[in-house]
Design an enzyme around this catalytic site. Structure first.
Site, mmCIF file in Angstrom:
data_model
loop_
_atom_site.group_PDB
_atom_site.id
_atom_site.type_symbol
_atom_site.label_atom_id
_atom_site.label_comp_id
_atom_site.label_asym_id
_atom_site.label_seq_id
_atom_site.Cartn_x
_atom_site.Cartn_y
_atom_site.Cartn_z
ATOM 1 N N SER B 158 26.981 12.799 23.682
ATOM 2 C CA SER B 158 26.671 12.196 22.382
ATOM 3 C C SER B 158 27.964 11.922 21.629
ATOM 4 O O SER B 158 28.261 12.530 20.609
ATOM 5 C CB SER B 158 25.783 13.140 21.579
ATOM 6 O OG SER B 158 24.568 13.317 22.241
ATOM 7 N N GLY B 160 29.036 9.533 19.794
ATOM 8 C CA GLY B 160 28.952 9.083 18.405
ATOM 9 C C GLY B 160 28.798 10.250 17.443
ATOM 10 O O GLY B 160 29.412 10.278 16.370
ATOM 11 N N ASP B 161 27.988 11.230 17.822
ATOM 12 C CA ASP B 161 27.825 12.424 16.988
ATOM 13 C C ASP B 161 29.135 13.189 16.871
ATOM 14 O O ASP B 161 29.508 13.645 15.790
ATOM 15 C CB ASP B 161 26.776 13.358 17.601
ATOM 16 C CG ASP B 161 25.369 12.829 17.472
ATOM 17 O OD1 ASP B 161 24.731 13.085 16.440
ATOM 18 O OD2 ASP B 161 24.904 12.150 18.395
ATOM 19 N N SER B 162 29.803 13.384 17.992
ATOM 20 C CA SER B 162 31.026 14.192 17.974
ATOM 21 C C SER B 162 32.123 13.498 17.169
ATOM 22 O O SER B 162 32.857 14.151 16.417
ATOM 23 C CB SER B 162 31.510 14.467 19.398
ATOM 24 O OG SER B 162 30.548 15.213 20.108
ATOM 25 N N GLY B 165 31.306 13.973 13.587
ATOM 26 C CA GLY B 165 31.606 15.350 13.195
ATOM 27 C C GLY B 165 33.098 15.556 12.975
ATOM 28 O O GLY B 165 33.513 16.242 12.033
#
Lengths: 392, 392
Positions: B158, B160-162, B165
Site C-alpha cells: 500500500s 500510497g498509504d505509506s 504517512g
C-alpha cells in the site's frame, strides 16, 4: 544548503522549500543534469520549473581551489546541508562532516546515497531503479508467477529517490526539533538515508513473513492477494478502472450492476476467501462488463452504487480534476522563461502555515552574486571568481 | 496520540515511534484491522509486530459516552494527534479540532484521508489503490500502450498509504519545530494530508509536460523512456536482473560481456538516442544473454565490468543481504508472543541519535490501565470502565 543532483537530494530540498525554507543550491557550472531531462522548451526543462522552485542557485566549480572556502563561508549561515554524492566524495573535496562543523558547529547534515554511508556496499554505484530493486519493490510490480513471461515494470517515476528525499526531509525536521526546541541540546546531527532502505522500510509484512514462515511475497498483477474483487479493469475507451468491491455488500451491489445479482449467491463467490480463490474467473466476468462502457460511464454507475472506484488517472485526468484544482494541487504558475506552467501544489497542506511557490526553477547561477555577497565576498572578488570560471 | 487504523496513520506513528516518540494508540476493542491482515501465527499477525512496535495500546470503544472524556484527558498530555478517519468523523464524536485544542491549546493535529479535508470529493471513500490511481501512479505501472493487453499492476504494497504517512510525519516535525523552537510561536497547527496528493506530488514532469505540450505520460514497462539499455532482464533461475548500461562506456563494457563488442560500433546503438529508438531489439539481445546465467553468475560478471545492476530482490534476498544486516535494516527482534521475528530497521539512520525498537506490536489494550492512570483515573474508575466494556 543543497549540494545535490538528479532526484533524491533536490526532491528533499524542494519539499523543505515548499514549506518555507530558504534553499541554497550549489550546482555545477553546467547545471543539475535534471535540467536536461524530459521535455524541453527552448532548452528549458519543464520538470526543472517544479524541481528547482523556491531555490537560489549558486553555480560553482567544486573542483576549483576557491570552492571550499566559498562553501564553508556560506554553510556558516545555514542550518542544514543535504547532499547526495557517493559516500566519501565530499570528504575528498575537503568538505567532510568535521570540517563543515568547524564552520557551523550545530549543522544538521543529511547524506542521501544508494546503500548508505557505511557497510560493505557503500561505494557501489546506485540509481533509483537499483534502490527499488534492492528495496524489494521491483520484484512485486509484475503479474503473478506462472501467468505471463514479462519483466516487472518500472513504477514510471523515480519513486525510490523521492521516498528517500522525503525520509531525509523528515529526518532533518526531527534533528532540527531536537536541536532547537527550548529544552533542546543545540547540537548538530547527521542523517544517513539510503535509497534501498527507504523503499525497504515500506515493505509491510514481507520480511517477518519470510523470516518466520519462509514465505516469499510474490507479485499479484493488478489484484491484491488477500481481497477480491479488487483490480484494474479495462474500459471501452482504452483506460483502466480500479474497482474495489471486496466486501459482501459491495460485491452484492456490483453483481446487481453487472446484471447478474445471482453471483452474490453463488457459493464460488460467497465470502472474501472464496472470491480470492476464484478471482481469475470473477475478474473476467467483471472485465466483460467494464469493456462495454467508457470510464466516465463506469464512474457514474459505480458512484451511484457507492462502490469505491477510480479511473487510473493520466496526466490529462489529473490536470482536469476538480478536487485537485479546488485544493491547489494543480496550479497555474508563471515561469519567467516558460510562461504559465502547471505545477503540483504543496504537500502536506498546513492550513495555518500554508506552503507557497515563491518562484519557479531558477537559471543556473541566477543567485550567485547575491549569495557570494551574503557570504561576505566583495564585489571585486565576485567579479574575479566569475572571470576565473569558478562561479557563473 | 494516534486514533488511526489500517496503514497510513499507523505508518506515520510507527516512524515517529522509531525515532523515539512515545505513541499512544487508541484502538477499537476488536483491535486495528491490520491485526487480521497477512500471515498469522496462533492468531497473531506478523505485520503487526512491526506496524505496532514502540506503541502503547489503549483499547477504547469510541462510541461509548465515556470515550470523549478519556481522549480529552489523555490528549492534554500529548503534543500531536494523528488520525485517519473519514473527514468530519472525529467532529461527529465531539472530538473536532476546536474541542481538542480546548484540552490542549498548542496541539498539532494531522488528518490523513483519501482526498483531503476540503473540496467536493472529501467525503468519498478511498482505499490505498484509489489514492495510487488518482495520484497518477497506477496508469504508469504497465507495459507500453499497444504491447500487451494487460491491466496495470499494483506496486505490491500500500505504497500510497505509506507515502502519505511519511508526509504526515514530515509535516508533524515541521509543525513541532515551528511551535517549539526558541523563536517559535507556541501555537498548534493542523496538517491535512491526502493519499491522492501525496502520490501525485512525486509525479515529476508529468503535469507540466501535459499542461504545456499536451503530452500524456505513458507506461514504459520494465524500461525507461529516456535511457537505454535499462531494463529488467530474465535470469536462468527464474528471476530478473536490473541492468542500467545507458552510457557509452557502460554500453561498450556490456557489449564485451555479451561477446558482441561490435554492438558498441553499430550505428543503431551509438548514442543514447539511437539506443532508445532501437531499445526493443537491444533488450532482446541482452535478454538472450542473461537467460543463460543465474542471477548470482550475472551479478559477478556485471560487477566485474562495473555496470550498475541488481537482482530484483525477493524477501529471501533481502533477509540475506550483507549490507542490510550490517546496517541493522534486517534485525532479529524478540516478540513476546511470536518469538524471534525479523524486523525492518529504522529509517532514517541518525548516527548521533539512532532510533530503537523498544518493543514489538502490543496486545489489544496492553497499556490501557497505565494510560488511564496517566490520565488521572483512579483504580476503581478504571475497573468500572473495563467492567462496562468501555475499555479493554
Amino acid at each position: 544548503m543543497e549540494i545535490g543532483h538528479f532526484v533524491a537530494a533536490p526532491f528533499c530540498t524542494r519539499i523543505l522549500g515548499d514549506l518555507g525554507a530558504d534553499i541554497i543550491k550549489i550546482e555545477p557550472l553546467a547545471g543539475d543534469p535534471v535540467r536536461q531531462w524530459g521535455e524541453q522548451i527552448d532548452g528549458r526543462s519543464l520538470w526543472w520549473s517544479i524541481h528547482g522552485r523556491n531555490k537560489r542557485s549558486l553555480a560553482l566549480d567544486l573542483k576549483a581551489k576557491e570552492a571550499r572556502d566559498i562553501v564553508l563561508r556560506l554553510i556558516a549561515q545555514c542550518d542544514v546541508l543535504v547532499e547526495n554524492f557517493r559516500p566519501g566524495q565530499l570528504e575528498k573535496m575537503g568538505l567532510g562532516d568535521a570540517v563543515l562543523r568547524e564552520a557551523k558547529p550545530d549543522l544538521v547534515i543529511a547524506h542521501v546515497s544508494g546503500y548508505g554511508q557505511t557497510g560493505p556496499w557503500k561505494d557501489k554505484a546506485a540509481f533509483g531503479v537499483i534502490g527499488e530493486a534492492i528495496g524489494g519493490l521491483r520484484h512485486l510490480t509484475n503479474h503473478p508467477p506462472g501467468t505471463y513471461d514479462l519483466p516487472p515494470v518500472r513504477v514510471g517515476v523515480s519513486i525510490g529517490d523521492s521516498i528517500a528525499g522525503l525520509y531525509a526531509a523528515f529526518g532533518i525536521m526531527s534533528a532540527l526539533w531536537q536541536r532547537d526546541r527550548v529544552a533542546g541540546d543545540r547540537k548538530g546531527r547527521s542523517i544517513d538515508v539510503a535509497l534501498t532502505e527507504s523503499v525497504f522500510s515500506m515493505m509491510e509484512a514481507m520480511l517477518p513473513e519470510y523470516g518466520k514462515l519462509g514465505k516469499i511475497k510474490q507479485p499479484t498483477g493488478g489484484g491484491i492477494a488477500t481481497a477480491a474483487p479488487s483490480n484494474a479493469y479495462p474500459t471501452a475507451d482504452g483506460g483502466f478502472m480500479l474497482i474495489a468491491a471486496n466486501s459482501e455488500p459491495l460485491f452484492a451491489r456490483l453483481a446487481e450492476l453487472l446484471g447478474q445479482p445471482e453471483l452474490a449467491r453463488d457459493p464460488k463467490y460467497i465470502g472474501n476467501r472464496q472470491r480470492v480463490a476464484n478471482s481469475a474467473e470473477l475478474d473476467e466476468l467483471i472485465a466483460r462488463w467494464t469493456r462495454q462502457y467508457s470510464a466516465a460511464e463506469l464512474q457514474e454507475k459505480l458512484e451511484q452504487a457507492d462502490i469505491p472506484s477510480s479511473k487510473a488517472y493520466t496526466a490529462a485526468d489529473a490536470a482536469d480534476d476538480a478536487q485537485y484544482r479546488f485544493r491547489g494541487m494543480v496550479r497555474e504558475v508563471e515561469d519567467p522563461a516558460l510562461g504559465t506552467v502547471l505545477h503540483t501544489g504543496v504537500v502536506p497542506h498546513m492550513p495555518e502555515a500554508p506552503g507557497t511557490i515563491r518562484w519557479t526553477g531558477p537559471d543556473i547561477g541566477q543567485h550567485s552574486e547575491e549569495l557570494l555577497a551574503m557570504a561576505g565576498f566583495a564585489p571585486e572578488d565576485i567579479a574575479a571568481l566569475k572571470q576565473h570560471g569558478v562561479v557563473k
